[in-house]
Design an enzyme around this catalytic site. Structure first.
Site, PDB file in Angstrom:
ATOM      1  N   CYS A 133      41.110  47.251  49.834  1.00  0.00           N
ATOM      2  CA  CYS A 133      39.821  47.846  49.468  1.00  0.00           C
ATOM      3  C   CYS A 133      38.678  46.873  49.724  1.00  0.00           C
ATOM      4  O   CYS A 133      38.455  45.942  48.940  1.00  0.00           O
ATOM      5  CB  CYS A 133      39.852  48.263  47.999  1.00  0.00           C
ATOM      6  SG  CYS A 133      38.285  48.926  47.404  1.00  0.00           S
ATOM      7  N   CYS A 136      35.965  46.938  47.033  1.00  0.00           N
ATOM      8  CA  CYS A 136      36.380  46.300  45.780  1.00  0.00           C
ATOM      9  C   CYS A 136      36.314  44.783  45.878  1.00  0.00           C
ATOM     10  O   CYS A 136      35.889  44.102  44.939  1.00  0.00           O
ATOM     11  CB  CYS A 136      37.814  46.702  45.424  1.00  0.00           C
ATOM     12  SG  CYS A 136      38.119  48.465  45.340  1.00  0.00           S
ATOM     13  N   ASP A 137      36.751  44.233  47.009  1.00  0.00           N
ATOM     14  CA  ASP A 137      37.009  42.801  47.095  1.00  0.00           C
ATOM     15  C   ASP A 137      36.165  42.047  48.113  1.00  0.00           C
ATOM     16  O   ASP A 137      36.239  40.820  48.180  1.00  0.00           O
ATOM     17  CB  ASP A 137      38.494  42.574  47.428  1.00  0.00           C
ATOM     18  CG  ASP A 137      39.413  43.178  46.378  1.00  0.00           C
ATOM     19  OD1 ASP A 137      39.020  43.171  45.203  1.00  0.00           O
ATOM     20  OD2 ASP A 137      40.501  43.657  46.736  1.00  0.00           O
TER      21      ASP A 137
END
Length: 328
Positions: A133, A136-137
């Protein structure tokens, strides 16, 4: 007991909920405890969903869909379904919390899960350099060298997004051409921070505590080489989430839930499916939403055929005499 339970909270699930709620079916939607909103929660800008000419962030789109479903009366529960019993007129859905819900109709809109490389250190280094992701990261990889594995639209989107943070983004693809759409390819090719590593597959992820490099194998001559980097983002596709229905519903050769023709009807009366869990081909937010519409209407028509004494068990007393009608 409910008239209808919807399992899944992506575009298919929330659209089904909107239609079911507007038809006074008082749907319960099980949205997952950690993945509510589905894959679009991990997507950056969505440019191809009708009604948003300037694009919209994936999470924002899902929050709007949830709000619309709740506006019409959908109850959303953030929990995970651990088992289902689809036999008989009354279906049973058991949640991770221990709660047990029953309904006359169930819609599966469970979507799909990220596909993994299947390497020994993939899980060990998950969260320590390995990710599925970018949204997300990506922030954690500022001024780093990273790589994206894959050749489709998702991989190109991830790579372009990650250039906001990383100094260098490799795209590793096992062939010498991409399967991504032309517009996504053009964007990636034009990005100076992106470098393509063709005819290569990742065969090992190296690093004690965090990712330090990957070992590549040339798909043409078999030669191996190491590529130093600090992060590896995997975007090689998805697999339908059908674990709940094994042994209860038929599956297609592609592993999706089998439905009759263009409908959402499974082999079990009162059980319907929508979205990516039935679609191995198109897998778009807008097609999933349309599929959710079909499922809600199919479920509504099914409920209208049930005996009144059975319906009375699920419909609130003050509404038990209401006639179920199709909502356009």
């Amino acid at each position: 007991m409910r008239q209808i339970i919807i399992i899944g909270s992506g575009p298919a699930g929330y659209t089904a909920a909107v239609y079911a709620a507007r038809a006074n079916l008082n749907p319960l939607l099980i949205a997952s405890s950690v993945e509510a909103g589905g894959e679009l929660m991990n997507t950056t800008e969505v440019e191809n969903f009708p009604g948003f000419p300037d694009g919209i962030l994936g999470p924002d789109l899902m929050f709007k869909m949830q709000a619309q479903a709740e506006k019409f009366g959908t109850e959303v529960v953030l929990d995970d379904v651990v088992s289902v019993d689809l036999s008989g007129d009354v279906k049973t859905v058991t949640l991770g919390s221990g709660a047990v819900h029953q309904a006359l109709a169930v819609i599966f809109a469970t979507g799909s899960a990220y596909r993994k490389l299947g390497l020994d250190d993939e899980e060990r280094l998950s969260g320590h350099g390995v990710s599925w992701c970018a949204t997300c990261d990506g922030f954690f990889f500022r001024e780093r060298t990273i790589a994206v594995v894959g050749g489709g639209d998702s991989a190109m989107e991830e790579a372009n997004f990650l250039t906001r943070f990383a100094d260098k983004v490799y795209v590793i693809h096992r062939k010498d051409s991409l399967r991504a759409s032309k517009i996504m390819q053009d964007r990636a090719f034009a990005n100076e921070k992106i470098e393509f590593v063709w005819n290569s597959e990742v065969v090992a992820i190296n690093g004690d505590q965090t990712v330090k490099s990957v070992t590549l194998r040339d798909t043409v001559n078999g030669e191996k080489s190491d590529l130093e980097l600090q992060g590896l983002f995997i975007a090689i596709g998805n697999d339908p989430r059908v674990h709940l229905v094994h042994g209860q519903l038929d599956l297609t050769p592609e592993g999706t839930i089998a439905v009759a023709g263009r409908s959402s009807k499974t082999k079990v009366a009162g059980v319907f499916a929508a979205g990516d869990v039935i679609d191995p081909t198109y897998r778009q937010a807008v097609t999933a939403a349309a599929s959710g519409t079909v499922a809600a209407l199919d479920a509504e028509h099914y409920l209208a055929t049930l005996p009144k004494d059975l319906l009375a068990l699920a419909v609130p007393a003050e509404a038990s005499d209401l006639e179920l009608t199709t909502t356009a």
